[in-house]
Scaffold this active site. Structure first.
Site, PDB file in Angstrom:
ATOM      1  CB  SER A 127      -7.544   4.920  -1.833  1.00  0.00           C
ATOM      2  OG  SER A 127      -6.925   4.180  -0.983  1.00  0.00           O
ATOM      3  CD  GLU A 165      -0.701  -8.276  -6.733  1.00  0.00           C
ATOM      4  OE1 GLU A 165      -1.292  -7.486  -6.042  1.00  0.00           O
ATOM      5  OE2 GLU A 165      -1.216  -9.387  -7.335  1.00  0.00           O
ATOM      6  CD  GLU A 208      -6.602  -0.734   6.105  1.00  0.00           C
ATOM      7  OE1 GLU A 208      -5.829   0.185   5.632  1.00  0.00           O
ATOM      8  OE2 GLU A 208      -7.781  -0.944   5.438  1.00  0.00           O
ATOM      9  CB  SER A 257     -14.681   1.522   3.646  1.00  0.00           C
ATOM     10  OG  SER A 257     -13.964   0.871   2.958  1.00  0.00           O
ATOM     11  CD  GLN A 310      -7.485   3.769   5.709  1.00  0.00           C
ATOM     12  OE1 GLN A 310      -8.173   2.889   5.826  1.00  0.00           O
ATOM     13  NE2 GLN A 310      -6.174   3.695   5.958  1.00  0.00           N
TER      14      GLN A 310
END
Ligand SMILES: Cc1cc2nc3c(=O)[nH]c(=O)nc-3n(C[C@H](O)[C@H](O)[C@H](O)COP(=O)(O)OP(=O)(O)OC[C@H]3O[C@@H](n4cnc5c(N)ncnc54)[C@H](O)[C@@H]3O)c2cc1C
Length: 380
Positions: A127, A358, A240, A159, A124
């Site tokens: 990020s 968060e 996910e 990953s 994926q």
């Protein structure tokens, strides 16, 4: 538990007891290390052959349309047998379902069967160094050309990036914000793709930096429409969260390990018993929440799945922390592969990947409780 669910569990347990085990196979979690990949691929092929790969996929694509109880039973029995549920999470759990919704028939035919059999591993590519929680600010850019697209940028925390055949890439094709994003399929061996492994604090190296320089993609690499990337990315993240939440079902195995480790060390005192009882209740509640979330029929991008991800990752973290108490001083000098020490290290990672705790709490506050929007985030 219904008699059908019991019989599926028994069927799986019996199969796992006699199924061929590729050399070196062990329960490596959602992502294999490079060393685990050959055994993981061989295992995925064995699962596919026996009809246990991608259980949640529709029958049309080789799955079983499995509901929550059967998925839970399979995950628990795999954990009990000490084998992974599948090669890795990205192909079967994220990309497969997303391609079923947004992919063209040609993309589905090209990629889905090879994900199921373990021929292709996916990663994926979302990020970036400056875009993690605030994913809508990705800077990697895809520019349209006569032949398709050219991509330039950098991704991080990818990953399995070093072992994957394909990556699902989120890139900017338009202006700033959510509306300027699109999603692409990137062959990881395409010229211009460079993968650099990152060493983690648990001494493993599961994630990577990925540099994309002048990477040429064909026009049909686009998944969904141009500018529809945010919807595709949200669906992927929802999947996910669903999948990470589902990890909960195999946590009973860790609790058993924890009790045994504490007992043999004479440390299973009243305090630990209370903590284990509390964790045991949380794992059961998680499973019920998982079943309810699926039964609600909501899309995986729905805020309900943030609850699942939040509860699951924090329960995993807390099992890891209690595991350290169970080991006592042994935790300090045990090898990284001591399952409870590993669980503690991985548990903290779980509260970050797929959207931090968060961020899940922000989603719950804004989209379920109706509280005012986070003032530090750009308006949608
Ligand atoms: C084990 C692991 C595997 C991963 N695998 C992949 C992968 O395969 N592909 C991929 O694309 N990414 C992957 N990631 C990256 C992951 O998605 C990001 O780490 C995550 O989204 C957080 O982004 P960040 O690290 O940039 O932290 P930041 O976004 O910089 O956040 C730093 C801190 O600030 C907090 N914070 C940020 N914004 C807010 C806010 N608005 N309100 C309150 N708090 C806030 C965060 O909660 C966090 O504590 C992985 C991460 C881990 C740990």
């Amino acid at each position: 538990m219904s008699s059908r669910a019991v019989s599926f569990r028994e069927e799986v347990r019996a199969w796992l007891a006699t199924a061929p085990r590729p050399a070196g196979l062990h329960d490596y979690g959602p992502t294999p290390t490079a060393a685990d990949v050959p055994a993981g691929r061989a295992w995925q092929a064995i699962l596919a052959e026996a009809g246990y790969a991608c259980l949640h996929w529709p029958e049309r694509w080789g799955g079983r349309d499995a509901g929550v109880p059967d998925q839970a039973a399979f995950a628990e029995e795999a954990a009990r047998a000490g084998v992974p549920r599948q090669l890795n999470i990205v192909g079967p759990d994220l990309v497969g379902p997303v391609l079923m919704t947004y992919g063209t028939p040609a993309q589905q035919a090209a990629y889905l069967p090879r994900i199921r059999t373990g021929h292709d591993m996916w990663c994926q590519l979302f990020s970036e160094p400056e875009a993690g929680s605030d994913l809508a600010s990705v800077r990697t850019r895809a520019v349209r050309t006569d032949a398709g697209w050219v991509v330039d940028g950098q991704k991080v925390w990818t990953s399995g990036g070093g072992d994957a055949e394909y990556g699902l890439l989120l890139a900017r094709t338009g202006g700033p914000g959510h509306r300027g994003l699109s999603v692409f399929v990137v062959p990881m061996d395409a010229p211009g793709v460079v993968v650099r492994p990152l060493l983690q604090m648990d001494n493993e190296s599961k994630f990577n930096e990925v540099f994309l320089t002048g990477v040429a993609l064909p026009a049909d690499a686009l998944v969904g429409a141009e500018g529809e990337g945010w919807a595709v990315a949200t669906a992927t993240l929802g999947r996910e969260r669903l999948s990470l939440g589902a990890n909960a079902v195999s946590m009973f195995r860790s609790l058993d390990d924890l009790v045994e480790s504490a007992t043999v060390r004479g440390r299973f005192d009243e305090h630990l018993r209370d903590e284990v009882t509390d964790l045991w209740i949380r794992v059961w509640l998680l499973r019920a929440t998982w079943e309810r979330a699926i039964a609600s029929g909501e899309e995986p991008g729905a805020p309900a799945f943030s609850v699942l991800k939040l509860l699951s990752s924090e329960t995993q973290r807390d099992i890891g922390n209690t595991g350290i108490e169970a080991l006592g001083l042994d935790a300090l000098w045990s090898e990284n592969n001591e399952p409870l020490v590993h669980r503690m290290l991985v548990g903290h990672a779980q509260t970050i990947l797929g959207g931090t705790s968060e961020i899940q709490r922000n989603i719950l506050a804004e989209r379920i409780l109706g509280l005012p929007r986070d003032p530090y985030r750009a308006p949608a």
